[in-house]
Design a protein around this motif. Structure first.
Motif, short mmCIF file in Angstrom:
data_model
loop_
_atom_site.label_atom_id
_atom_site.label_comp_id
_atom_site.label_asym_id
_atom_site.label_seq_id
_atom_site.Cartn_x
_atom_site.Cartn_y
_atom_site.Cartn_z
N ASP A 18 0.83 -1.20 0.00
CA ASP A 18 0.00 0.00 0.00
C ASP A 18 0.86 1.26 0.00
N LEU A 19 2.05 1.14 0.57
CA LEU A 19 2.91 2.31 0.75
C LEU A 19 4.36 1.86 0.76
N VAL A 20 5.22 2.62 0.09
CA VAL A 20 6.66 2.40 0.13
C VAL A 20 7.32 3.69 0.60
N LEU A 21 8.08 3.60 1.68
CA LEU A 21 8.78 4.76 2.23
C LEU A 21 10.26 4.67 1.96
N ILE A 50 28.92 26.53 13.15
CA ILE A 50 28.71 25.09 13.15
C ILE A 50 29.54 24.44 14.25
N VAL A 51 30.75 24.95 14.45
CA VAL A 51 31.63 24.41 15.49
C VAL A 51 31.25 24.97 16.86
N ARG A 52 30.97 26.26 16.92
CA ARG A 52 30.68 26.89 18.20
C ARG A 52 29.29 26.57 18.74
N GLU A 53 28.33 26.47 17.84
CA GLU A 53 26.93 26.31 18.25
C GLU A 53 26.33 25.00 17.77
N GLY A 54 26.59 24.65 16.52
CA GLY A 54 26.06 23.42 15.96
C GLY A 54 25.09 23.69 14.82
N GLU A 55 24.52 22.61 14.32
CA GLU A 55 23.54 22.65 13.24
C GLU A 55 22.20 22.16 13.78
N TYR A 56 21.14 22.87 13.44
CA TYR A 56 19.81 22.52 13.94
C TYR A 56 19.06 21.71 12.88
N SER A 57 18.42 20.64 13.31
CA SER A 57 17.54 19.85 12.43
C SER A 57 16.13 19.92 13.00
N VAL A 58 15.22 20.43 12.18
CA VAL A 58 13.83 20.61 12.59
C VAL A 58 12.97 19.68 11.73
N PHE A 59 12.11 18.88 12.37
CA PHE A 59 11.38 17.83 11.69
C PHE A 59 9.89 18.15 11.58
N PHE A 60 9.35 17.84 10.40
CA PHE A 60 7.93 18.02 10.12
C PHE A 60 7.38 16.73 9.53
N PHE A 61 6.23 16.29 10.01
CA PHE A 61 5.54 15.14 9.47
C PHE A 61 4.21 15.63 8.89
N ALA A 62 4.05 15.45 7.57
CA ALA A 62 2.86 15.93 6.86
C ALA A 62 2.62 17.42 7.11
N GLY A 63 3.71 18.17 7.17
CA GLY A 63 3.62 19.62 7.33
C GLY A 63 3.46 20.10 8.74
N LEU A 65 5.45 14.00 3.28
CA LEU A 65 5.14 13.18 4.45
C LEU A 65 6.16 13.43 5.55
N TYR A 66 7.44 13.55 5.17
CA TYR A 66 8.46 13.83 6.17
C TYR A 66 9.47 14.81 5.58
N LEU A 119 1.37 9.30 8.92
CA LEU A 119 1.30 8.30 7.87
C LEU A 119 -0.12 7.77 7.71
N ASP A 120 -0.80 7.53 8.82
CA ASP A 120 -2.19 7.06 8.77
C ASP A 120 -3.10 8.09 8.10
N ARG A 121 -2.94 9.35 8.47
CA ARG A 121 -3.76 10.40 7.86
C ARG A 121 -3.51 10.46 6.35
N TRP A 122 -2.25 10.37 6.00
CA TRP A 122 -1.84 10.42 4.59
C TRP A 122 -2.49 9.27 3.82
N SER A 123 -2.39 8.06 4.39
CA SER A 123 -2.92 6.88 3.73
C SER A 123 -4.44 6.94 3.63
N SER A 124 -5.10 7.43 4.67
CA SER A 124 -6.56 7.51 4.66
C SER A 124 -7.07 8.45 3.58
N LEU A 125 -6.41 9.58 3.41
CA LEU A 125 -6.81 10.51 2.37
C LEU A 125 -6.62 9.89 0.99
#
Length: 306
Positions: A50-53, A179-192, A242-243, A284-290
């Motif tokens: 049904d879905l391939v990620l 990048i050395v003094r503070e770092g790199e930020y990663s911010v995550f979104f699932f389906a926006g 989706l991600y 993922l469930d919301r995505w699949s249901s739509l």
């Protein structure tokens, strides 16, 4: 009836850090049957899923055309590929950063080129007005073939960098010491929808933040300005994937600059937030249901399910 899902991966994750196993339980609890399949594996009936990620396909940059061909087969099988094939095609080459810059997203200043010699390398320092730069491929992952250079770097290092890009497209950026003094930020979104944030820092003496290179990471509560900037990046897309992982670094003026927008196979760092796997499965469930109802996940309009 259980729904079937495939995670695209590689034959062995030895030497890599992967958190995807943390989502297996929530997927099963939500009624998903999961298989992990190496993306190079032949004779797969993709239509039975049904879905391939696209998940831990972390060697794709060695043969990007073969990788895209596999994704095209999946897409044409009638199953749902996520993220979307067209989005992956755009995101595979880091030239997508030029499109985002044109759309008004502040990015790390970047010089683009193809084919490099020693004079050309010297010219990059002038073009970027920097004493130190980072040189990397247009298609890459995990800091592969990435160089941190100064004009007075050891001759063998400069020669290696020039040789690496003598016949390849490249991108050059000023080295940002934040990048050395503070770092790199990663911010995550699932389906926006915002999920979580991590701060990644390189090990002492290095500039690479990936765990495979000794980088360290920790969960943080994002500052309002950071979250707003990341949200602007995701909102600039035609529809939220989706991600998405938005990698940002602090610029010299205190604002945040886009380093990468990871839409293909980003590590999602589920272990940094116990609730993140559940949020991912809910998205993922919301995505699949739509999709099952024939509606576009973003607009609510009916779409062709093929």
């Amino acid at each position: 009836m259980p729904r079937s899902c495939a995670f695209l991966t590689i034959p062995s994750l030895a030497g890599f850090f992967s958190d995807d196993h943390l989502v297996h339980g929530p997927l099963a609890a939500a009624g998903w049957r999961l298989e992990s399949i190496p993306w190079r594996q032949g004779q797969v009936d993709w239509g039975r899923f049904d879905l391939v990620l696209i998940r831990s396909t972390w060697d794709y940059y060695h043969d990007p055309e073969a990788f895209l061909a596999t994704l095209a087969k999946i897409d044409h099988s009638g199953t749902c590929l996520q993220n979307d094939l067209r989005l992956v095609q755009w995101n595979l080459r880091k030239t997508y950063l030029r499109d985002l810059e044109t759309a008004g997203i502040p990015i790390v200043p970047t010089h683009w080129g193809e084919g490099l010699d020693r004079d050309g390398l010297d010219g990059l320092f002038d073009a970027l007005r920097t004493a130190e730069l980072v040189l990397k491929p247009v298609v890459s992952a995990g800091a592969h073939d990435t160089f941190r250079l100064r004009r007075d770097s050891p001759p063998q290092v400069l020669a290696q960098a020039v040789g690496t890009f003598a016949r390849r497209p490249f991108m050059a950026q000023p080295f940002l010491d934040t990048i050395v003094r503070e770092g790199e930020y990663s911010v995550f979104f699932f389906a926006g929808v915002y999920s979580h944030t991590v701060l990644k820092r390189p090990k002492p003496g290095d500039f690479r933040v990936q765990e495979e290179h000794g980088g360290r990471l920790r969960a943080i509560a994002p500052a309002a300005r950071l979250l707003a900037q990341a949200g602007t990046v995701v909102a600039s897309l035609a529809q939220p994937p989706l991600y998405a992982r938005v990698d940002l670094v602090r610029g010299s003026d205190g604002g945040f600059l886009l380093m990468e927008l990871e839409l293909i196979e980003p590590s999602l760092y589920f272990r940094t937030d116990p609730a993140a796997p559940g949020r991912f499965v809910q998205a993922l469930d919301r995505w699949s249901s739509l999709r099952d109802t024939g509606l576009d996940h973003n607009s609510g309009r009916r779409v062709d399910k093929r």
